[in-house]
Motif scaffolding. Structure first.
Motif, PDB file in Angstrom:
ATOM      1  N   GLU A  93       0.730  -0.960  -0.154  1.00  0.00           N
ATOM      2  CA  GLU A  93       0.049  -0.090   0.432  1.00  0.00           C
ATOM      3  C   GLU A  93       0.702   1.246  -0.092  1.00  0.00           C
ATOM      4  O   GLU A  93       1.600   1.402   1.030  1.00  0.00           O
ATOM      5  CB  GLU A  93      -1.139  -0.076   1.614  1.00  0.00           C
ATOM      6  CG  GLU A  93      -1.606  -1.288   0.952  1.00  0.00           C
ATOM      7  CD  GLU A  93      -3.154  -1.717   2.536  1.00  0.00           C
ATOM      8  OE1 GLU A  93      -3.365  -0.604   3.204  1.00  0.00           O
ATOM      9  OE2 GLU A  93      -2.632  -2.675   2.961  1.00  0.00           O
ATOM     10  N   THR A  94       0.506   2.829  -0.969  1.00  0.00           N
ATOM     11  CA  THR A  94       1.538   3.400  -0.924  1.00  0.00           C
ATOM     12  C   THR A  94       0.508   4.717  -0.964  1.00  0.00           C
ATOM     13  O   THR A  94      -0.408   4.609  -1.754  1.00  0.00           O
ATOM     14  CB  THR A  94       2.317   3.025  -2.070  1.00  0.00           C
ATOM     15  OG1 THR A  94       1.772   2.962  -3.344  1.00  0.00           O
ATOM     16  CG2 THR A  94       3.218   2.387  -2.191  1.00  0.00           C
ATOM     17  N   ASP A  95       0.935   5.762  -1.116  1.00  0.00           N
ATOM     18  CA  ASP A  95       0.817   6.865  -1.004  1.00  0.00           C
ATOM     19  C   ASP A  95       1.797   7.913  -1.775  1.00  0.00           C
ATOM     20  O   ASP A  95       3.002   8.186  -0.962  1.00  0.00           O
ATOM     21  CB  ASP A  95       0.376   8.524   0.121  1.00  0.00           C
ATOM     22  CG  ASP A  95       0.717   9.769  -0.057  1.00  0.00           C
ATOM     23  OD1 ASP A  95       0.549   9.684  -1.827  1.00  0.00           O
ATOM     24  OD2 ASP A  95       0.285  10.102   0.810  1.00  0.00           O
ATOM     25  N   ALA A  96       2.212   8.026  -3.346  1.00  0.00           N
ATOM     26  CA  ALA A  96       3.498   8.435  -3.917  1.00  0.00           C
ATOM     27  C   ALA A  96       3.354   9.227  -4.022  1.00  0.00           C
ATOM     28  O   ALA A  96       4.609   9.701  -3.445  1.00  0.00           O
ATOM     29  CB  ALA A  96       3.009   7.528  -5.858  1.00  0.00           C
ATOM     30  N   LYS A  97       2.766  10.099  -3.496  1.00  0.00           N
ATOM     31  CA  LYS A  97       2.497  11.666  -3.687  1.00  0.00           C
ATOM     32  C   LYS A  97       3.567  12.066  -2.324  1.00  0.00           C
ATOM     33  O   LYS A  97       3.812  12.512  -2.408  1.00  0.00           O
ATOM     34  CB  LYS A  97       1.188  12.181  -3.163  1.00  0.00           C
ATOM     35  CG  LYS A  97       1.161  13.670  -3.702  1.00  0.00           C
ATOM     36  CD  LYS A  97      -0.021  14.045  -4.223  1.00  0.00           C
ATOM     37  CE  LYS A  97      -0.296  15.597  -4.132  1.00  0.00           C
ATOM     38  NZ  LYS A  97      -1.421  15.674  -4.766  1.00  0.00           N
TER      39      LYS A  97
END
Ligand code: G4P
Length: 299
Positions: A93-97
């Protein structure tokens, strides 16, 4: 009697201008990588996944990356994780921002490719880097993800023997190389619902759609799934008796989007709704759940 839950029909067309080129790029490059990392929008993992990936990445170990998890409902994201893990896929799970979750990428890939690494070592290829490719539909966050993963350590390795001329690899860390060009998968949809979900999340240009209708249908979806988010943000009770346009109008009233006496600017309200969802102002709202089909009700 009008069924107030009926979604307005929308004519969504898709003109895949660069589809063949994108597909060829993937086919040419996939041979060179050890694993495929598939970026999905955590809010709509099903709609943002092109099923062609099963064919394109056949035989390659795969890591599913649920990106934009900062905008998705954490409880639903946890269920998606389980769903993919049950299919034997690795999940991150990522939040690339913001970069959240990115540091788990290296360990996730190494775990996925532990056997492959042993195979290389058994062949005497000690220290051979593991090569990866990022795949995903446009706008899912591939470039942002690659930049974050590469970070300051980003170094273009340049051509390597046996690699197509001009191919560039980014060293992520010791022993992990990422193809610098992400593979663009075309979004695939044969239903209005999927097209709408892609438009709501900006994967396809909402400009090609009728904004008011998209906004009205999105309102119905929100009333069904997250009525509290609607109440909190737009300060009205989303009554089951209202159709999507009436819900939009109610929100426009609360916002004071008046165009003339008693007439409200629904297009402006639709744009506001979509951009506020985009910015996470309605909260962390997922639009698809795994399997149970609960969110497809009302259609
Ligand atoms: P692409 O290469 O797959 O086409 O996508 P790209 O990286 O260009 O990202 C598309 C947009 O999505 C970018 O926003 C980027 O900042 C945003 N984005 C990528 N990953 C995430 C994430 O995990 N969470 C959030 N909230 N956003 C993400 P943009 O078009 O530059 O503007 P904006 O959306 O930031 O306003």
């Amino acid at each position: 009697m009008i069924d107030k839950n009926v979604y307005e029909s929308m004519n969504i067309q898709w003109f895949p201008g660069h589809m063949t080129k994108a597909q060829r790029m993937i086919e040419e490059n996939i041979k060179m990588v050890d694993a495929v990392c598939e970026l999905l929008d955590a809010r709509i993992p099903r709609a943002s996944r092109n099923p062609d990936i099963d064919r394109l990445a056949a035989g390659k170990p795969r890591l599913v990356i649920l990106n934009r998890c900062d905008l998705a409902d954490p409880a639903i994201t946890a269920r998606w994780r389980k769903h993919y893990e049950q299919q034997g896929l690795s999940v991150l799970e990522t939040d690339a921002k913001s970069g959240k979750g990115i540091k788990g990428f290296g360990p996730a890939v190494r775990a996925l490719l532990a056997d492959k690494q042993k195979e290389y070592e058994a062949k005497g290829q000690i220290g051979r880097p593991l090569r990866l490719m990022i795949l995903g539909i446009p706008n899912v966050g591939k470039s942002t993800f690659i930049n974050k993963v590469a970070g300051r350590k980003a170094a273009i390795a340049g051509d390597k023997p046996g690699v197509t001329r001009g191919k560039q690899w980014i060293h992520i860390d010791a022993g992990l190389d990422l193809l610098d060009t992400p593979g663009i998968l075309w979004p695939k949809f044969d239903s209005q619902e999927v097209g709408e979900l892609l438009a709501i999340t900006n994967a396809i240009k909402a400009e090609v759609l009728d904004k008011e209708t998209l906004g009205a249908n999105f309102m119905l979806r929100l009333r069904q799934m997250y009525p509290h988010a609607l109440m909190e943000r737009y300060k009205f009770e989303p009554s089951p008796a209202m159709n999507g346009f009436e819900l939009l109008e109610e929100a426009a009233k609360k916002r004071g989007f008046l165009v003339s006496r008693g007439e409200y600017d629904l297009e402006r309200m639709a744009n506001t709704l979509l951009s506020e969802y985009h910015d996470g102002k309605l909260g962390r709202l997922s639009l698809e759940e795994p399997n149970d089909g609960a969110l497809d009700a009302g259609k």
